[in-house]
Structures are given as structure tokens and as C-alpha cells.
Design a protein around this motif. Structure first.
Motif, mmCIF file in Angstrom:
data_model
loop_
_atom_site.group_PDB
_atom_site.id
_atom_site.type_symbol
_atom_site.label_atom_id
_atom_site.label_comp_id
_atom_site.label_asym_id
_atom_site.label_seq_id
_atom_site.Cartn_x
_atom_site.Cartn_y
_atom_site.Cartn_z
ATOM 1 N N GLU A 199 59.529 -57.311 -14.802
ATOM 2 C CA GLU A 199 58.709 -58.207 -15.620
ATOM 3 C C GLU A 199 57.393 -57.531 -16.002
ATOM 4 N N ARG A 201 56.902 -54.310 -16.485
ATOM 5 C CA ARG A 201 57.194 -53.345 -17.553
ATOM 6 C C ARG A 201 57.356 -54.053 -18.893
ATOM 7 N N ARG A 202 58.066 -55.176 -18.879
ATOM 8 C CA ARG A 202 58.242 -55.913 -20.132
ATOM 9 C C ARG A 202 56.899 -56.422 -20.662
ATOM 10 N N GLU A 203 56.058 -56.912 -19.752
ATOM 11 C CA GLU A 203 54.762 -57.446 -20.158
ATOM 12 C C GLU A 203 53.867 -56.343 -20.714
ATOM 13 N N ALA A 205 54.835 -53.592 -22.141
ATOM 14 C CA ALA A 205 55.352 -53.156 -23.433
ATOM 15 C C ALA A 205 55.077 -54.187 -24.521
ATOM 16 N N ARG A 206 55.056 -55.458 -24.134
ATOM 17 C CA ARG A 206 54.853 -56.515 -25.114
ATOM 18 C C ARG A 206 53.380 -56.722 -25.441
ATOM 19 N N ARG A 207 52.556 -56.747 -24.398
ATOM 20 C CA ARG A 207 51.114 -56.951 -24.573
ATOM 21 C C ARG A 207 50.405 -55.685 -24.097
ATOM 22 N N LYS A 208 50.355 -54.730 -24.968
ATOM 23 C CA LYS A 208 49.882 -53.398 -24.589
ATOM 24 C C LYS A 208 48.430 -53.445 -24.134
ATOM 25 N N GLU A 213 48.069 -44.476 -26.034
ATOM 26 C CA GLU A 213 49.513 -44.673 -26.162
ATOM 27 C C GLU A 213 50.295 -43.731 -25.251
#
Length: 254
Positions: A199, A201-203, A205-208, A213
């Protein structure tokens, strides 16, 4: 693995399976015959060399009887002299039998516990079975290994040397009971921690976050590497910061 060795192993298993049918009958022996074949399927031919069909039958029948009833959600084990429990057993030492829900780290945890006790393992047989049990924990069905139904269970049969002192055998059993309980607790938390990492990692990637970068990509790659069986999760901690308050900013984040 030599072709001849594998052929000899299969001939031995066929002869042991015939013993099951001749002694228990086709109907009663059908499930035990299927179990015997699964039990020895991944055993190296060299580990069965010199054993008779009777030896394979006695050992498999013993562990099958032990596995028939297991309390739900708990490991079942015993450390015993097989010559007392199963006449004709090929071992000249002691045996350990463990029936448990299949989970990571079982073989390593048991192996380290035995090593800490100064016990050498002569033979370890460890099939993963797909089974069904009733509410009381009685085994009612044994499925094929690739069957999608049922429940995955780990079965270990370990041959070790002689333990002449009964108190010593009891102490080994108590240590293994503790290790198996700790492994169950760790695995339960381990899955939750893996879910938390996924979760995170997903967060990310979604909310950088406000970082370079390349640094973010490296961080995500590192988290993926951790989760690719390169790290054993034993604990985690979550921090929440109120960045609007200087007093709540951790050192190095302000």
C-alpha cells in the motif's frame, strides 16, 4: 538424479502401495494409497535406497494416523521412538512428526531449533497436502497437489538420532511447540506488513512526494526488492507528522 535411481524409487512406491491395498482393502486403502504416493513423491531416490516396501508402508501409515485429527489453527507434533509406535519402522533412532497449516519459514524454523538443540537431521520428508477437515479437525478428504480446493497443510516427518533420556525428548518437543507458535504469530503479522508495504508503494506512486524523480524511482525499486523475498518482516512502525507544526517535524525533515 539417475534414471535408474528414479525407476527403483517408483518400483518401491508401487510395491508399498500394493501393501496398502492388500492390508486395508481397495475401498479403505484408496485414500492412504494416494497419501503414500504424495508423501514420497519429492523424496530423493537415494534417501529411500535400502528400504523395503514394508518400511515405506509402516512410516506412511504412522504419519497418516497421526495427521488424521488436528485441532484447527494449531500445530500438532510429537517426538517419539517409532519402534514403539510403529513396529517395522526402518529408523534406528527417534522421529518427529509435525502437522500444521502450510506457511512460510516452517522448515527453516524447525531446522534452526533442532540445530540449537544439537540434533542432526538424518531425513526430512516434507510434503504439502491439499486436504479437507470437518469442524472437529478430522481429515475427511485428500486432494491432488494441484487441486484448487481444500486447505494447504505442511506435514513433516523427521528422522533424528537416539534421545535416550525421556526428559530430553520432552524438552525438544516443548522447544518445537514454542517455535511453531512463534512462527505462526510472525507469519500472521508478516502478511499484514507485506500488505502495508504494498500500500505504501502504491501511495507513493500515486501521490508523489516532493523529491527528485530519480530518487523516488530508486526508493520504489528498493521497496519492490525488499518484498521480492529479500527481507524477513519481523516488525514495523508507522509515523504520522503534522507538518504544519514545527514541533511535530522529525529531525532532518524540517
Amino acid at each position: 538424479m539417475s534414471v535408474r535411481g528414479e525407476q527403483q524409487k517408483q518400483a518401491l512406491i508401487e510395491a508399498a502401495s500394493a501393501l496398502v491395498v492388500s492390508r486395508l482393502g481397495a475401498e479403505r486403502g484408496a485414500i492412504l494409497e494416494r497419501f503414500l504416493r504424495q508423501f514420497y513423491a519429492r523424496v530423493a531416490p537415494a534417501d529411500l535406497a535400502g528400504r523395503a516396501p514394508e518400511d515405506l508402508f509402516n512410516a506412511a501409515f504412522s504419519v497418516w494416523q497421526f495427521a488424521e485429527l488436528r485441532p484447527p489453527g494449531k500445530a500438532k507434533l510429537r517426538v517419539f521412538d517409532p519402534r514403539d509406535a510403529a513396529p517395522g519402522w526402518p529408523s534406528v533412532g527417534m522421529a518427529i512428526q509435525i502437522v500444521n497449516d502450510d506457511m512460510p519459514f516452517l522448515v527453516d524454523s524447525v531446522g534452526m531449533a533442532l540445530n540449537a538443540e544439537g540434533i542432526a537431521v538424518r531425513l526430512l520428508i516434507h510434503p504439502i497436502l491439499r486436504v479437507a477437515r470437518d469442524g472437529a479437525g478430522r481429515l475427511v478428504a485428500l486432494h491432488d497437489p494441484d487441486h484448487q480446493g481444500g486447505h494447504a497443510e505442511s506435514l513433516m516427518q523427521i528422522e533424528i538420532g537416539e534421545l535416550r533420556d525421556p526428559a530430553r525428548a520432552e524438552a525438544v518437543a516443548a522447544r518445537l511447540e514454542t517455535v511453531l507458535a512463534e512462527t505462526r504469530a510472525a507469519v500472521g503479522d508478516w502478511r499484514k506488513m507485506r500488505d502495508s508495504l504494498a500500500e505504501l508503494r502504491r501511495e507513493m506512486a500515486r501521490r508523489k512526494p516532493p523529491v527528485d524523480e530519480a530518487e523516488l524511482a530508486e526508493t520504489l525499486d528498493f521497496l519492490a526488492w525488499l518484498d521480492d523475498d529479500n527481507f524477513t518482516y519481523l516488525g514495523c512502525r508507522e509515523y504520522r507528522f503534522d507538518l504544519s507544526s514545527p514541533d511535530e517535524v522529525a529531525p532532518g525533515l524540517g
